[in-house]
Design an enzyme around this catalytic site. Structure first.
Site, short mmCIF file in Angstrom:
data_model
loop_
_atom_site.label_atom_id
_atom_site.label_comp_id
_atom_site.label_asym_id
_atom_site.label_seq_id
_atom_site.Cartn_x
_atom_site.Cartn_y
_atom_site.Cartn_z
CG ASP A 1 62.43 -72.23 -3.89
OD1 ASP A 1 61.49 -72.33 -3.07
OD2 ASP A 1 63.52 -71.70 -3.61
CE LYS B 1 72.25 -69.95 -2.35
NZ LYS B 1 71.16 -69.24 -1.63
CG HIS C 1 69.88 -72.07 8.12
ND1 HIS C 1 70.35 -70.82 8.47
CD2 HIS C 1 69.10 -71.90 7.02
CE1 HIS C 1 69.87 -69.92 7.61
NE2 HIS C 1 69.13 -70.55 6.73
CD GLU D 1 72.59 -74.59 5.83
OE1 GLU D 1 72.65 -73.53 6.49
OE2 GLU D 1 71.54 -75.04 5.36
CD GLU E 1 72.50 -71.18 11.23
OE1 GLU E 1 73.26 -71.78 10.45
OE2 GLU E 1 71.45 -70.62 10.87
#
Length: 343
Positions: free
Chosen positions: A205, A246, A250, A278, A305
């Site tokens: 990250d 995870k 989206h 998702e 989404e």
């Protein structure tokens, strides 16, 4: 067009939907003032809570009164004290299914300010983060570390129940190393490592997120098996046997998702697998949850989404092949994919 009288006061119903915006800010303020924590074991007056929180007692009383109207609190008018409810305890930091940090982050400045510009997003076809914040949402968090910390905790609050279901559906046979891509504090990979002691893992990250990864690993006693890797998953991804994604895809438009998935495809060890968690668009009982989350993507990020066919298309474009799609709670699903051996 003439509508039949169905006995519903539609004007009052729509009015309350509009005013729900203020209700959500009241919930955010209740979380910020730690009302659930103060009332966990005792009833207190607004004055007593205000003294503990060092806030204005008259303003706090008005906030608590809204909480009563929303069913989050009870009020003993004889003693003037406020009492907790089961709903309020969802805002307690230590509740198993806590939403405290999510209440503070989801309607905080990073999302609330772009949300105000939803009509402009519709008109222009692009999210409004830069216009509202001066930069993208994720860069904004890089510039505001306390809000970033709350957002990371919010993602943990929101995802922990889903993650626990997903982990039970993941087969780690023949795997030794897992990477949680864009995994915030690493709740997903840490749950997987705790269930499977033979695994080691890491979180990839942005650098400002890594301290929370380190703290999470220490808290769980798995620092020797879990690390944080500061980097940009749109540039490269380390090799691994298991990849976890995870609530990441989206956030991004199709082209960016394909770039990320392509980076994973190129880095995969032989027989490696990817697990995507998702929301999946459909017409089930959780359709409203998915649609409202899609609105948040509309005004704040470049993503959306998606339904199953859209995920399959992204995977195919990146040289990956979907293997299974398993439903979890609500509209969440876990999608397993492997490298397309024909590419």
């Amino acid at each position: 067009m003439v509508y039949e009288d169905d006995g519903i006061d539609h004007r009052q119903h729509v009015y309350r939907l509009i005013m729900a915006a203020w209700g959500s800010q009241a919930i955010r303020a209740l979380a910020d003032c730690s009302i659930a924590e103060h009332l966990k074991t005792e009833a207190l007056t607004a004055q007593q809570i205000a003294e503990r929180e060092r806030v204005d007692a008259s303003m706090l009383y008005r906030l608590l009164r809204v909480g009563v109207s929303m069913g989050l609190l009870n009020h003993d008018t004889d003693s003037g004290t406020f009492l907790s409810t089961a709903m309020l305890q969802m805002l307690h930091e230590d509740a198993p299914d806590s939403l405290k940090h999510y209440a503070k982050a989801a309607i905080g400045p990073a999302f609330w300010l772009p949300a105000v510009r939803t009509p402009q997003a519709i008109a222009t076809g692009r999210n409004q983060a830069v216009e509202a914040l001066g930069t993208s949402v994720f860069d904004y968090f890089g510039q505001h570390p306390e809000e970033a910390r709350v957002f990371t905790a919010a993602m943990t609050d929101l995802s922990t129940p889903v993650i626990r279901e997903a982990v039970s559906a993941i087969d780690v046979e023949n795997a030794s190393y897992a990477i949680d891509v864009g995994g915030a504090d690493g709740t997903f990979v840490s749950e997987l490592l705790e269930r499977h002691p033979e695994l080691t893992g890491a979180v990839l990250d942005l650098p400002h997120v890594i301290p929370s990864v380190v703290d999470n690993a220490k808290r769980r006693g798995i620092s020797h098996r879990m690390a944080g890797i500061g980097g940009d998953f749109l540039e490269s991804v380390p090799s691994a046997d298991i990849y976890l994604l995870k609530f990441v895809l989206h956030d991004w438009d199709d082209r960016t998702c394909i770039t990320l998935l392509g980076n994973i495809r190129r880095a995969m060890n032989p027989s490696a697998r990817l697990f995507i968690v998702e929301m999946v668009h459909g017409y089930d009982v959780a359709a409203l949850d998915t649609a409202l989350m899609d609105m948040a993507m509309l005004f704040s990020n470049t993503g959306k989404e998606r339904d199953v066919s859209e995920f399959e298309s992204l995977l195919s474009e990146a040289g990956l092949c979907p293997v299974t799609v398993r439903p979890l709670r609500g509209s969440y699903h876990v999608i397993e994919a492997t490298a397309d051996q024909g590419d």
